[in-house]
Design a protein around this motif. Structure first.
Motif, PDB file in Angstrom:
ATOM      1  N   ASP A 295       0.867  -1.180   0.000  1.00  0.00           N
ATOM      2  CA  ASP A 295       0.000   0.000   0.000  1.00  0.00           C
ATOM      3  C   ASP A 295       0.901   1.227   0.000  1.00  0.00           C
ATOM      4  O   ASP A 295       2.026   1.181   0.509  1.00  0.00           O
ATOM      5  CB  ASP A 295      -0.886   0.006   1.234  1.00  0.00           C
ATOM      6  N   GLN A 296       0.416   2.329  -0.580  1.00  0.00           N
ATOM      7  CA  GLN A 296       1.174   3.574  -0.496  1.00  0.00           C
ATOM      8  C   GLN A 296       0.365   4.674   0.192  1.00  0.00           C
ATOM      9  O   GLN A 296       0.764   5.825   0.223  1.00  0.00           O
ATOM     10  CB  GLN A 296       1.598   4.047  -1.892  1.00  0.00           C
ATOM     11  N   ASN A 297      -0.777   4.286   0.775  1.00  0.00           N
ATOM     12  CA  ASN A 297      -1.655   5.284   1.386  1.00  0.00           C
ATOM     13  C   ASN A 297      -2.065   4.964   2.817  1.00  0.00           C
ATOM     14  O   ASN A 297      -2.843   5.711   3.392  1.00  0.00           O
ATOM     15  CB  ASN A 297      -2.938   5.436   0.552  1.00  0.00           C
ATOM     16  N   SER A 298      -1.574   3.857   3.399  1.00  0.00           N
ATOM     17  CA  SER A 298      -1.948   3.503   4.769  1.00  0.00           C
ATOM     18  C   SER A 298      -0.891   4.036   5.731  1.00  0.00           C
ATOM     19  O   SER A 298       0.208   3.487   5.840  1.00  0.00           O
ATOM     20  CB  SER A 298      -2.092   1.983   4.914  1.00  0.00           C
ATOM     21  N   PHE A 299      -1.252   5.114   6.405  1.00  0.00           N
ATOM     22  CA  PHE A 299      -0.330   5.816   7.292  1.00  0.00           C
ATOM     23  C   PHE A 299       0.258   4.846   8.320  1.00  0.00           C
ATOM     24  O   PHE A 299      -0.466   4.103   8.975  1.00  0.00           O
ATOM     25  CB  PHE A 299      -1.077   6.946   7.999  1.00  0.00           C
ATOM     26  N   GLN A 300       1.583   4.853   8.421  1.00  0.00           N
ATOM     27  CA  GLN A 300       2.386   4.058   9.346  1.00  0.00           C
ATOM     28  C   GLN A 300       2.538   2.597   8.925  1.00  0.00           C
ATOM     29  O   GLN A 300       3.330   1.869   9.515  1.00  0.00           O
ATOM     30  CB  GLN A 300       1.834   4.107  10.793  1.00  0.00           C
ATOM     31  N   TRP A 301       1.830   2.145   7.913  1.00  0.00           N
ATOM     32  CA  TRP A 301       1.960   0.766   7.432  1.00  0.00           C
ATOM     33  C   TRP A 301       2.700   0.724   6.103  1.00  0.00           C
ATOM     34  O   TRP A 301       3.721   0.077   5.980  1.00  0.00           O
ATOM     35  CB  TRP A 301       0.580   0.118   7.304  1.00  0.00           C
ATOM     36  N   GLY A 302       2.156   1.393   5.112  1.00  0.00           N
ATOM     37  CA  GLY A 302       2.800   1.528   3.818  1.00  0.00           C
ATOM     38  C   GLY A 302       2.304   2.820   3.209  1.00  0.00           C
ATOM     39  O   GLY A 302       1.165   2.888   2.744  1.00  0.00           O
ATOM     40  N   TYR A 303       3.101   3.864   3.273  1.00  0.00           N
ATOM     41  CA  TYR A 303       2.656   5.161   2.760  1.00  0.00           C
ATOM     42  C   TYR A 303       3.841   5.943   2.209  1.00  0.00           C
ATOM     43  O   TYR A 303       4.988   5.730   2.595  1.00  0.00           O
ATOM     44  CB  TYR A 303       1.937   5.967   3.845  1.00  0.00           C
TER      45      TYR A 303
ATOM     46  N   ASN B 281       5.905   9.068   2.114  1.00  0.00           N
ATOM     47  CA  ASN B 281       6.201  10.251   2.911  1.00  0.00           C
ATOM     48  C   ASN B 281       6.180  11.475   1.997  1.00  0.00           C
ATOM     49  O   ASN B 281       6.947  11.541   1.029  1.00  0.00           O
ATOM     50  CB  ASN B 281       7.581  10.091   3.561  1.00  0.00           C
ATOM     51  N   PRO B 282       5.307  12.454   2.257  1.00  0.00           N
ATOM     52  CA  PRO B 282       5.182  13.591   1.355  1.00  0.00           C
ATOM     53  C   PRO B 282       6.422  14.474   1.290  1.00  0.00           C
ATOM     54  O   PRO B 282       6.607  15.205   0.321  1.00  0.00           O
ATOM     55  CB  PRO B 282       3.977  14.358   1.920  1.00  0.00           C
ATOM     56  N   GLU B 283       7.272  14.404   2.313  1.00  0.00           N
ATOM     57  CA  GLU B 283       8.481  15.221   2.316  1.00  0.00           C
ATOM     58  C   GLU B 283       9.628  14.533   1.577  1.00  0.00           C
ATOM     59  O   GLU B 283      10.292  15.131   0.748  1.00  0.00           O
ATOM     60  CB  GLU B 283       8.888  15.548   3.755  1.00  0.00           C
ATOM     61  N   SER B 284       9.847  13.256   1.889  1.00  0.00           N
ATOM     62  CA  SER B 284      10.970  12.549   1.270  1.00  0.00           C
ATOM     63  C   SER B 284      10.580  11.850  -0.027  1.00  0.00           C
ATOM     64  O   SER B 284      11.444  11.434  -0.796  1.00  0.00           O
ATOM     65  CB  SER B 284      11.519  11.503   2.242  1.00  0.00           C
ATOM     66  N   ARG B 285       9.250  11.714  -0.268  1.00  0.00           N
ATOM     67  CA  ARG B 285       8.732  11.014  -1.445  1.00  0.00           C
ATOM     68  C   ARG B 285       9.151   9.551  -1.462  1.00  0.00           C
ATOM     69  O   ARG B 285       9.253   8.924  -2.513  1.00  0.00           O
ATOM     70  CB  ARG B 285       9.166  11.692  -2.760  1.00  0.00           C
ATOM     71  N   THR B 286       9.424   8.979  -0.293  1.00  0.00           N
ATOM     72  CA  THR B 286       9.811   7.580  -0.192  1.00  0.00           C
ATOM     73  C   THR B 286       8.708   6.792   0.505  1.00  0.00           C
ATOM     74  O   THR B 286       7.908   7.350   1.265  1.00  0.00           O
ATOM     75  CB  THR B 286      11.121   7.419   0.592  1.00  0.00           C
ATOM     76  N   LEU B 287       8.694   5.488   0.259  1.00  0.00           N
ATOM     77  CA  LEU B 287       7.741   4.612   0.939  1.00  0.00           C
ATOM     78  C   LEU B 287       8.266   4.256   2.318  1.00  0.00           C
ATOM     79  O   LEU B 287       9.443   3.923   2.479  1.00  0.00           O
ATOM     80  CB  LEU B 287       7.514   3.336   0.130  1.00  0.00           C
ATOM     81  N   GLU B 288       7.384   4.311   3.315  1.00  0.00           N
ATOM     82  CA  GLU B 288       7.766   4.041   4.683  1.00  0.00           C
ATOM     83  C   GLU B 288       6.654   3.267   5.379  1.00  0.00           C
ATOM     84  O   GLU B 288       5.533   3.213   4.906  1.00  0.00           O
ATOM     85  CB  GLU B 288       8.016   5.353   5.447  1.00  0.00           C
ATOM     86  N   GLY B 289       6.998   2.675   6.525  1.00  0.00           N
ATOM     87  CA  GLY B 289       5.989   2.030   7.346  1.00  0.00           C
ATOM     88  C   GLY B 289       6.383   0.638   7.786  1.00  0.00           C
ATOM     89  O   GLY B 289       7.419   0.091   7.397  1.00  0.00           O
ATOM     90  N   PHE B 290       5.546   0.060   8.641  1.00  0.00           N
ATOM     91  CA  PHE B 290       5.806  -1.250   9.227  1.00  0.00           C
ATOM     92  C   PHE B 290       5.910  -2.328   8.158  1.00  0.00           C
ATOM     93  O   PHE B 290       6.829  -3.145   8.176  1.00  0.00           O
ATOM     94  CB  PHE B 290       4.674  -1.572  10.211  1.00  0.00           C
ATOM     95  N   ASP B 291       4.977  -2.344   7.199  1.00  0.00           N
ATOM     96  CA  ASP B 291       5.024  -3.342   6.130  1.00  0.00           C
ATOM     97  C   ASP B 291       6.232  -3.130   5.222  1.00  0.00           C
ATOM     98  O   ASP B 291       6.815  -4.097   4.722  1.00  0.00           O
ATOM     99  CB  ASP B 291       3.738  -3.290   5.294  1.00  0.00           C
ATOM    100  N   ILE B 292       6.605  -1.893   4.998  1.00  0.00           N
ATOM    101  CA  ILE B 292       7.753  -1.604   4.133  1.00  0.00           C
ATOM    102  C   ILE B 292       9.044  -2.100   4.778  1.00  0.00           C
ATOM    103  O   ILE B 292       9.925  -2.649   4.100  1.00  0.00           O
ATOM    104  CB  ILE B 292       7.835  -0.094   3.829  1.00  0.00           C
TER     105      ILE B 292
ATOM    106  N   TRP C 278       6.762   2.883  14.144  1.00  0.00           N
ATOM    107  CA  TRP C 278       5.595   3.197  13.324  1.00  0.00           C
ATOM    108  C   TRP C 278       4.254   3.079  14.038  1.00  0.00           C
ATOM    109  O   TRP C 278       3.333   3.851  13.719  1.00  0.00           O
ATOM    110  CB  TRP C 278       5.573   2.284  12.092  1.00  0.00           C
ATOM    111  N   LEU C 279       4.092   2.153  14.956  1.00  0.00           N
ATOM    112  CA  LEU C 279       2.750   1.800  15.407  1.00  0.00           C
ATOM    113  C   LEU C 279       2.453   2.075  16.874  1.00  0.00           C
ATOM    114  O   LEU C 279       1.284   2.186  17.248  1.00  0.00           O
ATOM    115  CB  LEU C 279       2.495   0.306  15.136  1.00  0.00           C
ATOM    116  N   GLU C 280       3.458   2.162  17.706  1.00  0.00           N
ATOM    117  CA  GLU C 280       3.226   2.224  19.146  1.00  0.00           C
ATOM    118  C   GLU C 280       2.350   3.407  19.557  1.00  0.00           C
ATOM    119  O   GLU C 280       1.488   3.277  20.445  1.00  0.00           O
ATOM    120  CB  GLU C 280       4.552   2.280  19.896  1.00  0.00           C
TER     121      GLU C 280
END
Length: 344
Positions: A95-103, A105-116, A325-327
């Motif tokens: 996903d590229q739209n689930s905040f903190q899971w797979g999204y 980042n609007p600043e770095s333009r990179t994918l981030e999150g727990f699943d990533i 990401w999740l705590e």
């Protein structure tokens, strides 16, 4: 998104954290088709968490009695692993739209999150490089077809393990425990998954366990579109991508969303006008990494990575990713669910 549509959305999102809502609306528009992303992008309840030993469950050929029981972990190879190595890249559906899971980042333009983080751990183990990944953003309702049609090697996208899906894809051991919960505006009369949903418009993602739950018990909620499953389906209440529901909620087009509490917590963090309703999730579900049915060598390798990912207690890579990401949105989790393996 057209200029006229942009003005309409901005107007209707007032009072709903408009800046955040506008970004979400645009992101959803971009995520409705299978989309290759640059490979360099971005680097509780039920079963005991983090403390139980792995268990072995006898396999049955005739019935799905325990979908969470996966093939034994192995660091070995096989045809699926060899294809990935020959390509030099792991193709992961995320996903590229689930905040903190797979999204993204609007600043770095990179994918981030727990699943990533987990995808990168898989690439590191199989290919020796956490950046040797081709990410493909896929909607909720395309997770299984992406595997069946060889668009991706794995799906790491908050995908619940269940018997129906276990007949369509091959799952790893569970890597996270979640459950379904209601998300609604803070000032809503809706107070949980109960009679307060009667007559309310409730949004879910197509092919989701949330939709299945409402089909079993809706409490009088309106949760299906008038021409559900046909060419005339407006995708108003059942939508291709789970995050579309948050946009519908922000626009006032639905009254509530039913989704995984793990995802809903991220959405509540994005929009201060909404909150999780009820005392907690009304189901117990487990996320797994999905591969194509029959790709047991790849699933065994994923389970090997997950075994290592869980190892180390408070200092495990799983716990480090959880704390990152999740705590904040899901506090109090002491560790990952213990793995369960088939005995043959």
């Amino acid at each position: 998104m057209t200029r006229g549509t942009d003005r309409t959305v901005r107007s209707r999102l007032r009072g709903w954290g408009g800046v955040t809502g506008m970004a979400v609306a645009c992101a959803v528009t971009a995520s409705l088709t299978l989309l290759p992303l640059a490979h360099g992008d971005g680097s509780y309840g039920g079963r005991p968490s983090g403390q139980g030993a792995a268990s072995a469950v006898p396999a049955t050929a005739t019935a799905c009695e325990d979908p969470e029981a996966s093939v034994p972990a192995s660091a070995g190879g096989g045809p699926s692993i060899e294809r990935i190595k020959a390509r030099g890249k792991l193709i992961a559906g995320v996903d590229q739209n689930s905040f903190q899971w797979g999204y993204r980042n609007p600043e770095s333009r990179t994918l981030e999150g727990f699943d990533i983080d987990l995808v990168r751990a898989l690439a590191q183990d199989i290919l020796g490089d956490p950046d040797a990944v081709i990410f493909r953003a896929i909607p909720t309702n395309q997770r299984i077809s992406a595997l069946e049609n060889d668009k991706v090697d794995v799906v790491v996208r908050t995908m619940t393990i269940n018997c129906e899906r276990a007949g369509q894809v091959a799952f790893s051991t569970a890597y996270f425990q979640a459950g379904q919960q209601v998300l609604a505006p803070k000032d809503s009369a809706i107070d949980g998954y109960d009679e307060s949903l009667k007559g309310k418009r409730v949004c879910t993602a197509e092919g989701s366990t949330a939709y299945d739950a409402l089909r079993k018990q809706s409490f009088g909620a309106v949760f299906e579109d008038e021409h559900e499953g046909t060419d005339r389906d407006r995708d108003q209440l059942t939508v291709p991508n789970q995050l579309d529901c948050l946009v519908r909620l922000q626009l006032g087009e639905v009254d509530a969303v039913v989704t995984d509490n793990a995802l809903a917590a991220g959405q509540a963090a994005q929009d201060p006008a909404v909150e999780l309703k009820g005392d907690g999730p009304f189901t117990t579900e487990y996320y797994g990494v999905a591969a194509k049915l029959g790709a047991d060598d790849l699933v065994a390798r994923v389970n090997h990575v997950l075994d290592d990912y869980r190892r180390g207690g408070e200092n495990s890579r799983w716990m480090k990713s959880y704390r990152t990401w999740l705590e904040a949105g899901l506090p109090g989790i002491e560790g990952p669910p213990a793995p369960k393996y088939r005995s043959n």
